[in-house]
Motif scaffolding. Structure first.
Motif, PDB file in Angstrom:
ATOM      1  N   THR A   1       0.844  -1.192   0.000  1.00 56.29           N
ATOM      2  CA  THR A   1       0.000   0.000   0.000  1.00 56.29           C
ATOM      3  C   THR A   1       0.879   1.241   0.000  1.00 56.29           C
TER       4      THR A   1
ATOM      5  N   PRO B   1      -4.034   3.202   4.911  1.00 54.85           N
ATOM      6  CA  PRO B   1      -4.686   2.768   3.668  1.00 54.85           C
ATOM      7  C   PRO B   1      -6.193   2.550   3.842  1.00 54.85           C
TER       8      PRO B   1
ATOM      9  N   SER C   1      -7.604  -0.026  -0.984  1.00 52.13           N
ATOM     10  CA  SER C   1      -6.171  -0.226  -1.212  1.00 52.13           C
ATOM     11  C   SER C   1      -5.750  -1.642  -0.846  1.00 52.13           C
TER      12      SER C   1
END
Length: 228
Positions: free
Chosen positions: A205, A210, A214
Motif C-alpha cells: 500500500t 490505507p 487499497s
C-alpha cells in the motif's frame, strides 16, 4: 445516544499466541486496529482485554496509545463486553476484534448511522472482505444477551445469540458499497501465513493509513503474483 467502539483483544490466541503484539509495517497488529478504528471519528475507542497477567503488556500498549483500557473475564467475552459498556455508560456498542488490522475505516460510520436511523438492536454488514467489518449492538440488547445466553460459544462470540433470535431483537444487515463487496478477500490474522500475508499487503500500500480499497487492490495483485 452515546456510542463507543470496543476492541476485544488478548495475547492468548490458541492458533497464534501474542499475534496482537506482532509488528506489521512498524506498528503492532493491535495498534493498527486501534488506529484505524479511531480514524473513523464517530466514537471513542476502548480496548477490552483480560485480567490475565499475560495481557499486561497489551493493556500497557493501549494506555500508551491514549486509549482507555477495560479488563475483564478471559473466556467470557460477552460478560467483558457488557461490563465494559456499563463502565463507560455506552448506549450503543460497535464491536471490533483485534484479528483485523485492515478493518474498514468507514465501517463504524455506516453501522452507527444505521443504528441511529433505523432504531434497531443489532446491525451487521455482509460481503465485506473477511476481517474488514464491525457490528453494532445496543447496550440493552447486550445486557439482555448477557443474561440469557448460556452456551459457551455464545459467551465467546458475543453476538451469535442475537443473530439466532430475530424474534427477540430487531436487527438488519446492511448492503455494503459495491467496490467493497469482496467476501473472497481474506484480511484477518489467525495463522502465521495470515500474518505473513498481512505484512506483504501493508508493504504494497502507498499511504500511511490505507483505505479498504487499497488492501483489496493489493490482495488482487498479490494473488496474481502468487498464481504466476
Amino acid at each position: 445516544m452515546r456510542g463507543g467502539i470496543i476492541l476485544q483483544a488478548r495475547t492468548g490466541s490458541q492458533r497464534l499466541r501474542h499475534k496482537v503484539l506482532e509488528p506489521i509495517a512498524g506498528r503492532s497488529l493491535a495498534g493498527h486496529c486501534l488506529r484505524r478504528l479511531a480514524a473513523s471519528g464517530v466514537a471513542p475507542v476502548i480496548l477490552a482485554t483480560t485480567t490475565l497477567a499475560d495481557d499486561d503488556a497489551l493493556a500497557e500498549a493501549g494506555a500508551d496509545a491514549g486509549v482507555p483500557v477495560f479488563r475483564g473475564a478471559p473466556e467470557d467475552v460477552l460478560d467483558r463486553f457488557a461490563r465494559c459498556a456499563a463502565a463507560f455508560e455506552l448506549d450503543v456498542v460497535i464491536r471490533a476484534t483485534a484479528d483485523n488490522p485492515a478493518v474498514d475505516i468507514e465501517a463504524p460510520v455506516r453501522v452507527l448511522d444505521a443504528m441511529a436511523r433505523l432504531g434497531v438492536d443489532y446491525v451487521r454488514e455482509d460481503d465485506l472482505p473477511y476481517g474488514a467489518g464491525v457490528e453494532g449492538i445496543t447496550r440493552e440488547a447486550l445486557d439482555c444477551t448477557a443474561l440469557r445466553a448460556r452456551d459457551a460459544f455464545d459467551r465467546e462470540h458475543v453476538t451469535t445469540f442475537v443473530r439466532r433470535h430475530p424474534d427477540l431483537f430487531w436487527q438488519t444487515t446492511l448492503t455494503v458499497p459495491a467496490d467493497l463487496a469482496r467476501p473472497d478477500v481474506r484480511l484477518t490474522v489467525d495463522t502465521p501465513d495470515d500474518l505473513h500475508q498481512m505484512r506483504e499487503l501493508y508493504s504494497m500500500t502507498t499511504t500511511d493509513l490505507p483505505l479498504l480499497v487499497s488492501f483489496i487492490d493489493a490482495w488482487d495483485r498479490l494473488a496474481r503474483r502468487t498464481a504466476a
